[in-house]
Design an enzyme around this catalytic site. Structure first.
Site, PDB file in Angstrom:
ATOM      1  N   THR A  15       0.823  -1.221   0.000  1.00  0.00           N
ATOM      2  CA  THR A  15       0.000   0.000   0.000  1.00  0.00           C
ATOM      3  C   THR A  15       0.853   1.267   0.000  1.00  0.00           C
ATOM      4  OG1 THR A  15      -0.117  -0.103   2.410  1.00  0.00           O
ATOM      5  CG2 THR A  15      -1.988  -1.033   1.204  1.00  0.00           C
ATOM      6  N   ASP A  41      -2.155  -1.779   7.845  1.00  0.00           N
ATOM      7  CA  ASP A  41      -3.233  -0.807   8.080  1.00  0.00           C
ATOM      8  C   ASP A  41      -4.424  -1.038   7.152  1.00  0.00           C
ATOM      9  OD1 ASP A  41      -4.713   1.479   8.600  1.00  0.00           O
ATOM     10  OD2 ASP A  41      -3.455   2.729   7.320  1.00  0.00           O
ATOM     11  N   GLU A  42      -5.588  -1.336   7.734  1.00  0.00           N
ATOM     12  CA  GLU A  42      -6.758  -1.651   6.913  1.00  0.00           C
ATOM     13  C   GLU A  42      -7.240  -0.428   6.134  1.00  0.00           C
ATOM     14  OE1 GLU A  42      -9.770  -3.033   9.603  1.00  0.00           O
ATOM     15  OE2 GLU A  42      -9.700  -1.219  10.816  1.00  0.00           O
ATOM     16  N   LEU A  43      -7.041   0.777   6.668  1.00  0.00           N
ATOM     17  CA  LEU A  43      -7.529   1.960   5.950  1.00  0.00           C
ATOM     18  C   LEU A  43      -6.772   2.149   4.625  1.00  0.00           C
ATOM     19  CD1 LEU A  43      -9.357   4.424   5.775  1.00  0.00           C
ATOM     20  CD2 LEU A  43      -7.622   5.723   7.038  1.00  0.00           C
ATOM     21  N   VAL A  64       5.126  -7.875   8.766  1.00  0.00           N
ATOM     22  CA  VAL A  64       6.322  -8.665   8.412  1.00  0.00           C
ATOM     23  C   VAL A  64       7.019  -9.200   9.668  1.00  0.00           C
ATOM     24  CG1 VAL A  64       6.776  -7.636   6.138  1.00  0.00           C
ATOM     25  CG2 VAL A  64       7.785  -6.596   8.190  1.00  0.00           C
ATOM     26  N   LYS A 129      20.883   5.106   1.925  1.00  0.00           N
ATOM     27  CA  LYS A 129      21.238   5.319   3.337  1.00  0.00           C
ATOM     28  C   LYS A 129      21.849   4.068   3.962  1.00  0.00           C
ATOM     29  CE  LYS A 129      18.096   9.141   4.032  1.00  0.00           C
ATOM     30  NZ  LYS A 129      17.633   9.238   2.628  1.00  0.00           N
ATOM     31  N   GLY A 172       8.686  12.689  -4.645  1.00  0.00           N
ATOM     32  CA  GLY A 172       7.259  12.739  -4.326  1.00  0.00           C
ATOM     33  C   GLY A 172       6.738  11.598  -3.484  1.00  0.00           C
TER      34      GLY A 172
HETATM   35  N1  NAP Z   1      10.655   6.529  -0.690  1.00  0.00           N
HETATM   36  C1  NAP Z   1      11.950   6.648  -0.894  1.00  0.00           C
HETATM   37  O1  NAP Z   1      12.476   7.759  -1.128  1.00  0.00           O
HETATM   38  C2  NAP Z   1      12.830   5.434  -0.886  1.00  0.00           C
HETATM   39  C3  NAP Z   1      14.148   5.545  -1.329  1.00  0.00           C
HETATM   40  C4  NAP Z   1      14.965   4.427  -1.328  1.00  0.00           C
HETATM   41  C5  NAP Z   1      14.448   3.214  -0.889  1.00  0.00           C
HETATM   42  N2  NAP Z   1      13.171   3.121  -0.428  1.00  0.00           N
HETATM   43  C6  NAP Z   1      12.700   1.823   0.068  1.00  0.00           C
HETATM   44  O2  NAP Z   1      11.610   1.406  -0.737  1.00  0.00           O
HETATM   45  C7  NAP Z   1      10.682   0.672   0.048  1.00  0.00           C
HETATM   46  C8  NAP Z   1       9.268   1.192  -0.172  1.00  0.00           C
HETATM   47  O3  NAP Z   1       9.243   2.565   0.155  1.00  0.00           O
HETATM   48  P1  NAP Z   1       7.922   3.427   0.002  1.00  0.00           P
HETATM   49  O4  NAP Z   1       8.360   4.808  -0.338  1.00  0.00           O
HETATM   50  O5  NAP Z   1       6.933   2.733  -0.870  1.00  0.00           O
HETATM   51  O6  NAP Z   1       7.427   3.399   1.525  1.00  0.00           O
HETATM   52  P2  NAP Z   1       6.005   3.801   2.117  1.00  0.00           P
HETATM   53  O7  NAP Z   1       5.217   4.578   1.144  1.00  0.00           O
HETATM   54  O8  NAP Z   1       6.261   4.369   3.475  1.00  0.00           O
HETATM   55  O9  NAP Z   1       5.314   2.374   2.306  1.00  0.00           O
HETATM   56  C9  NAP Z   1       5.730   1.467   3.261  1.00  0.00           C
HETATM   57  C10 NAP Z   1       4.772   0.309   3.273  1.00  0.00           C
HETATM   58  O10 NAP Z   1       5.201  -0.649   4.234  1.00  0.00           O
HETATM   59  C11 NAP Z   1       4.096  -1.050   5.019  1.00  0.00           C
HETATM   60  N3  NAP Z   1       4.610  -1.488   6.309  1.00  0.00           N
HETATM   61  C12 NAP Z   1       5.288  -0.765   7.241  1.00  0.00           C
HETATM   62  N4  NAP Z   1       5.588  -1.536   8.288  1.00  0.00           N
HETATM   63  C13 NAP Z   1       5.119  -2.777   8.010  1.00  0.00           C
HETATM   64  C14 NAP Z   1       5.113  -4.004   8.695  1.00  0.00           C
HETATM   65  N5  NAP Z   1       5.674  -4.125   9.913  1.00  0.00           N
HETATM   66  N6  NAP Z   1       4.517  -5.088   8.128  1.00  0.00           N
HETATM   67  C15 NAP Z   1       3.939  -4.984   6.912  1.00  0.00           C
HETATM   68  N7  NAP Z   1       3.914  -3.846   6.201  1.00  0.00           N
HETATM   69  C16 NAP Z   1       4.493  -2.755   6.760  1.00  0.00           C
HETATM   70  C17 NAP Z   1       3.188   0.176   5.072  1.00  0.00           C
HETATM   71  O11 NAP Z   1       1.840  -0.147   5.295  1.00  0.00           O
HETATM   72  P3  NAP Z   1       1.216  -0.286   6.783  1.00  0.00           P
HETATM   73  O12 NAP Z   1       1.686   0.916   7.541  1.00  0.00           O
HETATM   74  O13 NAP Z   1      -0.236  -0.344   6.544  1.00  0.00           O
HETATM   75  O14 NAP Z   1       1.735  -1.582   7.320  1.00  0.00           O
HETATM   76  C18 NAP Z   1       3.346   0.665   3.630  1.00  0.00           C
HETATM   77  O15 NAP Z   1       2.496  -0.084   2.793  1.00  0.00           O
HETATM   78  C19 NAP Z   1      11.181   0.733   1.489  1.00  0.00           C
HETATM   79  O16 NAP Z   1      11.839  -0.484   1.768  1.00  0.00           O
HETATM   80  C20 NAP Z   1      12.175   1.861   1.497  1.00  0.00           C
HETATM   81  O17 NAP Z   1      13.202   1.627   2.428  1.00  0.00           O
HETATM   82  C21 NAP Z   1      12.346   4.207  -0.440  1.00  0.00           C
END
Ligand code: NAP
Length: 334
Positions: A15, A41-43, A64, A129, A172
């Site tokens: 999500t 998160d269900e929402l 996880v 990072k 973004g």
């Molecule tokens: N955004 C960036 O700039 C960036 C850059 C480099 C790498 N990354 C990596 O890319 C990946 C995805 O990033 P993103 O930007 O898509 O992050 P995001 O928008 O914050 O999404 C994180 C997701 O993980 C879920 N989540 C968090 N804790 C969890 C848990 N304990 N069990 C199951 N689900 C969980 C959240 O949903 P719930 O809260 O509902 O569980 C959400 O769906 C991450 O691994 C991040 O480290 C991101």
């Protein structure tokens, strides 16, 4: 190119910013058998269901950190993208053990569930990072990278293959600087905050991130850390592109923040190969197949070792986005 037709794809953190864009791409390009979203998160899941309600979509509530739930949820899955993470640097500093439980223990649980269910390939998302980390978030992602690379050893010759994709700031994405600046400008602010005027960052769009992950499913042999060649930005250029002014308020570097980011540290140069549009950090230890040749990937592309002391660093990157290019990108993602 990877064929996701009639395959079951499992996305932890589905999500999130990456997950939604990846699902959108999969549905537009293939006819998957199942796409399973796994998150807490269900929402967020309810809102995502309003947008993606195709018959192949499945929404599983789960954490996880929950080994048993993951094992059951991953039944009959072909491919896994592990995107779930806690990723806010200050929150990780403040709640270190929570970040460890999700980003490190969660990574091992994803590996165990993938091996139990004999899935075919797993890609874990990582971040710049994690290279020479200075904050806990980066350190947990480095530990996660190490777990995924070494998982090829546990899974043996016929088990799942595990690889990592490491990239920089996603333009973004939730909680990142662009939506933050946009909100301040919408509130009528004219001077944006800058932590340090010399700060640079690697810059990738969500779509580029998704395309890179998709390509690496067909390239991977297991054990690689894939790093895309992407441009850098100067934070002061971003301020000018978004606000129309070079005036800003300097607020000082935040705890755990670097002036520049590194994707391939100099210490890893002797384990790094350069391909046309990406780098590959190969495992320092040979695992399941001692004859594995990483210089030619499964897609047939050929890489060559980088020079001694090579470092892929956002401040010395040969490619920087111009203010005009940043302006166009800002419009396209708003
Ligand atoms: N955004 C960036 O700039 C960036 C850059 C480099 C790498 N990354 C990596 O890319 C990946 C995805 O990033 P993103 O930007 O898509 O992050 P995001 O928008 O914050 O999404 C994180 C997701 O993980 C879920 N989540 C968090 N804790 C969890 C848990 N304990 N069990 C199951 N689900 C969980 C959240 O949903 P719930 O809260 O509902 O569980 C959400 O769906 C991450 O691994 C991040 O480290 C991101």
């Amino acid at each position: 190119m990877m064929d996701f037709n009639n395959k079951s794809i499992f996305i932890t953190g589905g999500t999130g910013s990456f997950g939604k864009q990846f699902v959108s791409y999969l549905l537009a390009t293939y006819s998957p058998k199942k796409i399973i979203i796994y998150s807490r998160d269900e929402l967020k899941q309810f809102e995502m269901q309003q947008r993606f309600s195709e018959p192949c979509m499945r929404y599983f509530i789960g954490d996880v950190r929950d080994n048993e739930r993951l094992k059951i949820a991953m039944k009959d899955v072909d491919y896994v993208v592990h995107a779930a993470a806690l990723k806010q640097v200050p929150a990780a500093e403040y709640n270190p053990n929570e970040c460890i439980k999700t980003n490190i223990n969660g990574a091992q649980n994803v590996i165990d569930a993938a091996i139990t269910n004999n899935v075919s390939r797993v890609i874990a998302l990582s971040t710049d990072k994690a290279a020479n980390p200075v904050n806990l978030y980066g350190a947990t992602k480095l530990a996660s990278d190490k777990l995924f690379v070494a998982a090829n050893n546990i899974s043996g010759a016929t088990g799942p293959r595990f690889s990592v994709v490491r990239y920089g700031n996603v333009v973004g994405s939730r909680g990142s600087v662009v939506p933050f600046y946009r909100q301040l400008l919408n509130e009528g602010k004219t001077r944006l905050p800058v932590t340090h005027p010399e700060m640079t960052r690697f810059w990738i769009t969500l779509d580029e991130g998704v395309q890179f992950v998709v390509k690496n499913f067909s390239r991977m042999q297991g054990g690689e850390i894939f790093v895309p060649k992407i441009p850098s930005i100067r934070i002061t250029d971003l301020v000018e592109a978004m606000s129309g002014s070079r005036e800003y308020d300097e607020i000082g570097i935040r705890p755990g923040e670097k002036l520049h980011e590194v994707m391939v540290p100099e210490e890893m140069a002797h384990h790094t190969l350069e391909f046309e549009d990406h780098y590959v950090i190969v495992p320092a230890i040979t695992f399941f197949d001692k004859d594995l040749d990483y210089t030619q990937n499964r897609a047939g592309e050929v890489g060559t070792p980088v020079a001694d002391k090579f470092e892929y660093h956002s401040g010395t990157n040969p490619q920087f986005l111009t203010i005009e290019e940043l302006r166009v990108l800002d419009k396209a993602t708003s």
